[in-house]
Write an enzyme that holds these catalytic residues in place. Structure first.
Site, mmCIF file in Angstrom:
data_model
loop_
_atom_site.group_PDB
_atom_site.id
_atom_site.type_symbol
_atom_site.label_atom_id
_atom_site.label_comp_id
_atom_site.label_asym_id
_atom_site.label_seq_id
_atom_site.Cartn_x
_atom_site.Cartn_y
_atom_site.Cartn_z
ATOM 1 N N GLY A 167 0.791 -1.214 0.000
ATOM 2 C CA GLY A 167 0.000 0.000 0.000
ATOM 3 C C GLY A 167 0.822 1.262 0.000
ATOM 4 C CB THR A 168 4.331 1.830 0.767
ATOM 5 O OG1 THR A 168 4.867 0.690 0.085
ATOM 6 C CG2 THR A 168 4.052 1.440 2.213
ATOM 7 N N GLY A 212 7.916 4.921 5.875
ATOM 8 C CA GLY A 212 6.590 4.359 6.086
ATOM 9 C C GLY A 212 6.129 4.398 7.523
ATOM 10 C CD GLU A 213 7.729 0.644 10.187
ATOM 11 O OE1 GLU A 213 7.401 -0.061 11.145
ATOM 12 O OE2 GLU A 213 8.683 0.384 9.446
ATOM 13 C CE LYS A 258 18.996 9.716 6.583
ATOM 14 N NZ LYS A 258 19.082 10.765 7.624
ATOM 15 N N GLY A 259 13.980 5.163 4.950
ATOM 16 C CA GLY A 259 12.600 4.713 5.014
ATOM 17 C C GLY A 259 11.709 5.711 5.730
ATOM 18 C CG LEU A 276 12.945 7.205 -3.901
ATOM 19 C CD1 LEU A 276 12.762 5.729 -3.616
ATOM 20 C CD2 LEU A 276 14.008 7.410 -4.975
#
Length: 750
Positions: free
Chosen positions: A462-463, A716-717, A713-714, A642
């Site tokens: 879903g990301t 999602g959280e 860097k991530g 991105l």
């Protein structure tokens, strides 16, 4: 990179999702498919003394009923916390022992889903029960034996630091049970054809599933197909192999037909994982100028009777602020529940609810502005590991959100800001998320006609991963995004890591990036050997790929797609890979075996984190004590963006979920029976549109050349981490009452 990076690109999978043509796991209907249903225990601890399946077997449409007495044999997979792929180490229906309420005790197969569920309801079970406790007892906490060096960290002398402090606090915060409620239900469909097995299910790691299932049945991995093209929400709940998956596979093998199970919403609260409850203990001390002299954090987290679930939040909190004296401990306490697990920001959400309130409490005692208190204790080096941060834009985030929010309009005294009968409060909190590194591969095939195909065993939970990978390929190869087709969610595609820990875009995306560079080098080799052409005769090592254009050292250039079209084959296929220097061979092998072979966030060279700051405005009604959040702002820095549209959505969605954690979300427990009471969407409260007024997300530019080739860097959280603390701090500012538990309710303010 080309303009497709760091722009707002609409999701390539959006048309399929909004028109209903996207295929989810439970949408697949193999020929001759039957339906499964679970019967579950209504006690939490004890022994199953009798199981009468007569009425269930007589129910029209029921084909078979499986219990511990007749379940087809397979080898149990190890639990995640025991080094395996399973969601827990205890496997139900292997015997008569009951270890948690809602534990599967029978599996019914029928011609229709309704018949299967009716059959499950007709199973008569008798038990010999024992006393059970769903809540942990913090007084009986322990450090996992053999891991003391990892779970306990001491720097300096914490007691001396406290004695030197001008002001100090000794406080405790608690967070409750919380459960995932993804829109897509838990489901599994299994089909055997001889010794070949196909499994359709929503998964955050198709490689983990394939490896674990193959091991359970003694099959080569090539005999097992796992398919998960779309995942309708996971948040950690679909990361490992669950018992209901293996039961469905076993049932399909036994009845000789495909079987599909869709887990009911109430059963989703017990047959998979959840966010364990926790206690966060902080002792902080600071000098009169605000500099910390002591930092102690002891976390006690809940675990089951049969697993040691360590999601180490103290590893993150001790990275935040400078102090000469630091002590952290990671402790566990047991309960009679299923094994908890990952839930969005599993190490950070609950620990930062404590940390960022503790920082606010100490700032208040020092009579310092909370933002300035954090600025005084900001650091460019990890406070314990003593390595520099690869990038750290924490205070830049505070500066940005302070300006957009109007922080300087805040008066300092609690209860001093009002709007009619509403008490108004402002609160702030830090957000962070570690940058984890995992190995990944990706296959890219490019055609001289102007198209590219990207294949990897990653997932879109879903990301927006389909869109992001297409963007990366389009930027490097010089193609339109719509000409780049991405295929994911199949276990037999090139290895990609589990979609957890906010790692997919960075790790798998870097493999796509590498594959595109390899295409550029391979095509340069071919065109340099041609008898004519703009790059003919040039040393191929001197030809570079720049935004889809091959460029020579003297200014010669040729579009990559044109150069490829001029080669004999007219197309090329390569495998790209991401292997960060911090990844050891052992970690890489773990990922390729379907595990979680992660390096970071601290390496011998750098500490790697994404950062952000959040500010909340809270209104509390003077007479009714109703709590509202009319404004929530956040500013975040996470290296390269991105896709600015999908990134914005992820950050905003995390903040919305944070409001839910702060004010609504809790799984209520029937203490005498150790059972969950509100195991449904109607009573498990979450925020709705009417609760959310002004949300603003600001995305700061940041360059990080260490984390990966893309500098990503991530995220999602990241957005959820600071929200609950910011709201709690705002409630204190509005009312003068410090509430140290979640969720915060009207009754707490009476």
């Amino acid at each position: 990179m080309a303009q497709t990076i760091n722009t707002a690109v609409t999701r390539t999978d959006a048309p399929r999702k909004v028109t209903g043509t996207a295929t989810y796991a439970a949408d697949v209907i193999p020929a001759g498919m039957l339906h499964g249903a679970l019967a579950t225990s209504n006690i939490a601890v004890g022994t199953l003394t009798g199981l009468d399946t007569t009425r269930a077997e007589a129910e029209p449409g029921v084909v078979a009923v499986f219990t511990h007495d007749n379940l087809p044999d397979y080898k149990t997979v190890k639990g995640f916390y025991a080094g395996g792929p399973g969601s827990a180490s205890f496997w139900p229906m292997e015997g008569t022992e009951i270890k948690y309420a809602g534990q599967p005790i029978a599996y019914v197969v029928a011609e229709t889903a309704a018949a299967a569920r009716r059959g499950a309801q007709l199973i008569d079970a008798t038990y010999e029960g024992a006393e059970a406790h769903a809540h942990m007892d913090p007084e009986e906490s322990f450090v996992v034996e053999g891991r003391e060096g990892e779970m306990i960290t001491t720097k300096g002398d914490i007691e001396q630091g406290l004695s030197e402090a001008a002001q100090s606090i000794d406080v405790e915060y608690t967070t409750p049970f919380q459960h995932h409620n993804p829109m897509e239900m838990f489901a599994a469909t299994a089909e055997w054809r001889g010794d070949r097995l196909t499994v359709w299910m929503p998964s955050q790691s198709v490689r983990t599933l394939r490896g674990g299932i193959a091991a359970a049945y003694g099959l080569p991995e090539t005999s097992v197909r796992v398919i998960s093209p779309f995942v309708g929400g996971a948040f950690g709940s679909k990361a490992g192999i669950t018992p209901y998956t293996m039961l469905t596979i076993a049932a399909a093998k036994a009845v000789g037909a495909p079987v599909r199970l869709i887990v009911t919403r109430p059963q989703m609260y017990t047959v998979a994982t959840f966010r364990p409850e926790s206690v966060q203990k902080f002792r902080l001390g600071a000098a009169a100028d605000g500099k910390l002299t002591a930092f102690e954090h002891i976390e006690i987290a809940q675990t089951s009777q049969f697993d040691d679930v360590v999601n180490p939040g103290t590893h993150i909190t001790r990275a935040m602020y400078a102090s000469p004296n630091i002590h952290t401990e990671q402790r566990l306490a047991r309960s009679d529940t299923n094994t908890g697990g990952f839930m969005r920001a599993p190490n950070e959400m609950q620990t930062f609810f404590g940390l960022e309130q503790a920082m606010d409490e100490l700032a208040h005692k020092l009579d310092m502005d909370p933002v300035e208190f954090r600025r005084v204790n900001d650091t460019d080096r990890h406070p314990v590991a003593d390595v520099p941060f690869s990038s750290r834009s924490l205070m830049e985030s505070y500066d940005a959100v302070s300006e957009s929010f109007g922080w300087n309009d805040r008066t300092t005294e609690p209860g001093s800001m009002t709007d009619g009968d509403w008490l108004v409060g402002y609160g702030c909190a830090t957000a962070t998320y570690p940058t984890n590194l995992l190995a990944s591969n990706a296959r890219v095939r490019m055609q001289g006609t102007g198209g590219a195909y990207i294949e990897l065993a990653a997932h879109d939970v879903g990301t927006g991963s389909y869109t992001i990978f297409a963007q990366i390929a389009a930027a490097r190869l010089g193609l339109p995004v719509e000409s780049c087709d991405v295929v994911m969610g199949l276990a037999d595609l090139p290895v990609a890591p589990i979609s957890g820990g906010s790692t997919t875009a960075a790790s798998a995306g870097s493999a796509v990036h590498d594959a595109c560079l390899r295409i550029g080098r391979a095509v340069a080799q071919q065109v340099s050997a041609q008898s004519e052409g703009p790059l003919s005769g040039i040393d191929p090592s001197q030809i570079t790929l720049d935004n889809g254009v091959l460029r020579g050292p003297g200014g010669q250039s040729q579009p990559l797609v044109e150069a490829l079209a001029s080669t004999p084959a007219g197309e090329i296929e390569v495998i790209g890979e991401f292997r960060h220097p911090a990844l050891t061979d052992q970690l890489i092998r773990a990922t390729f075996a379907g595990g979680y072979g992660t390096a970071g966030p601290v390496t011998p060279e750098f500490a790697m984190f994404a950062f952000g700051a959040e500010m909340a405005e809270v209104h509390v009604h003077r007479w009714t004590h109703e709590i509202r959040v009319p404004r929530l702002h956040g500013a975040f820095a996470a290296g390269t963006w991105l896709n600015r549209k999908t990134a914005h959505s992820q950050l905003l969605g995390g903040m919305v979920w944070g409001i839910g954690s702060a004010l609504h979300e809790v799984t209520e427990v029937d203490k005498p029976r150790a059972r969950f009471l509100n195991a449904n969407i109607a009573e498990y409260l979450v925020p709705v549109n009417a609760d959310i007024r002004e949300l603003r997300v600001e995305m700061l530019e940041e360059q990080d050349d260490y984390v990966n080739p893309l500098g990503v860097k991530g995220i999602g959280e990241l957005g959820i981490v600071g929200t609950a603390a910011a709201i709690a701090n705002a409630v204190h500012h509005a009312t003068g009452k410090r509430l140290r538990h979640l969720p915060i309710r009207m009754s707490d303010l009476v």
